[in-house]
Scaffold this active site. Structure first.
Site, PDB file in Angstrom:
ATOM      1  N   GLU A 141      -2.235   2.064   2.328  1.00  0.00           N
ATOM      2  CA  GLU A 141      -0.866   2.084   2.869  1.00  0.00           C
ATOM      3  C   GLU A 141      -0.851   2.695   4.259  1.00  0.00           C
ATOM      4  O   GLU A 141      -0.236   2.155   5.187  1.00  0.00           O
ATOM      5  CB  GLU A 141       0.057   2.887   1.946  1.00  0.00           C
ATOM      6  N   CYS A 171       5.989  -2.912  -0.370  1.00  0.00           N
ATOM      7  CA  CYS A 171       7.113  -2.074  -0.781  1.00  0.00           C
ATOM      8  C   CYS A 171       8.093  -1.889   0.375  1.00  0.00           C
ATOM      9  O   CYS A 171       7.692  -1.715   1.533  1.00  0.00           O
ATOM     10  CB  CYS A 171       6.580  -0.715  -1.247  1.00  0.00           C
TER      11      CYS A 171
END
Length: 295
Positions: free
Chosen positions: A135, A105
């Site tokens: 993440e 992302c």
């Protein structure tokens, strides 16, 4: 029964991009049977992952790659998940001849780059997020001097050295209201902490939308994977306002008893939840409870 959807819900652009990339790779690979791998869960949703497996992808873990348990050759395809991965894995992949597609992302990339830049300036990093989330693991692997905190209370307990410079960074799916509390506290108490927030705009929109929905409906259904950070935060936010809030992954987890005496139901979904699951649940509620309540 009134059934209302949240104003913002379901796939964010980062998830859509990762899913669309894999679908395109699978389509193009039909006539060239290369091995296709996804590093970790592409996104945190079991339905999406199962769809990817049906298309021919194999999910592998970082440790399998680094240990050599999975042998990637130059003819293979590897997709890096939307949450990104660690510096060690990126360095490993640089030496590989396989075809690499990075679906990380853009917000994760920006936070990662901000961390590197801040440390190059000599700043100490305060990172707000879940230390066990992939993440966060991936981002902090690019730094050296990092303290991870998970809440406003954790920040209050954290000892700020006034002789040092700090940079505050956040997980993309962190609760923005809690972040605002931390930010306001910093601005009031300290002048040696720079704040860099890249909480995903789509995440924030979904959090605000579920707040509104929870105050308007008798029952709130949050559709999302139990492993999804943003789905769990939607539930937490909704549950603070409306105790008749439920997080489910699919139709099989829906309990008809939740709708007893309810005249309105709100539906929302995490950023990794496919529309087809949402539609299935919405259709079931409409088909089984509209007549029951005579509306």
């Amino acid at each position: 029964m009134i059934i209302k959807r949240a104003d913002k819900m379901g796939f964010c652009f980062g998830v859509s991009g990762a899913v669309n990339l894999c679908e395109k790779i699978a389509q193009n690979n039909k006539n060239f049977p290369q091995k296709m791998y996804i590093l970790g869960m592409l996104v945190h949703n079991k339905t999406v992952i199962n769809d990817m497996k049906e298309k021919g992808f194999e999910l592998i873990k970082e440790e399998e790659l680094l240990s050599g348990k999975i042998n990637i050759t130059k003819n293979d395809i590897l997709v890096i998940r939307a949450h990104g991965t660690t510096k060690e894995v990126y360095n490993f992949l640089k030496k590989s001849d396989c075809q690499i597609y990075d679906a990380t992302c853009i917000f994760v990339e920006k936070i990662r780059n901000a961390l590197i830049e801040a440390e190059n300036k000599g700043n100490h990093i305060i990172f707000i997020g879940d230390k066990n989330h992939p993440e966060v693991k991936g981002i902090i692997s690019f730094g050296k001097n990092i303290d991870i905190i998970a809440s406003f209370e954790d920040f209050l307990d954290f000892k700020i050295d006034l002789s040092k410079r700090y940079t505050l960074l956040t997980q993309t799916t962190f609760n923005k209201e809690i972040f605002f509390k931390i930010k306001d506290y910093i601005l009031e108490k300290y002048n040696n902490i720079e704040i860099f927030s890249k909480i995903c705009g789509a995440t924030y929109e979904r959090q605000r939308a579920v707040e509104k929905l929870a105050s308007e409906c008798d029952v709130i259904i949050i559709v999302g994977d139990k492993a999804s950070s943003n789905s769990k935060k939607l539930f937490e936010i909704s549950n603070e306002i409306n105790k008749n809030s439920y997080l489910i992954e699919n139709l099989s987890q829906l309990d008809s008893n939740w709708f007893d005496n309810a005249s309105s139901v709100g539906i929302t979904a995490g950023a990794s939840t496919p529309e087809k699951i949402i539609i299935e649940i919405e259709k079931f509620i409409r088909g089984n409870f509209d007549d029951k309540h005579g509306l």
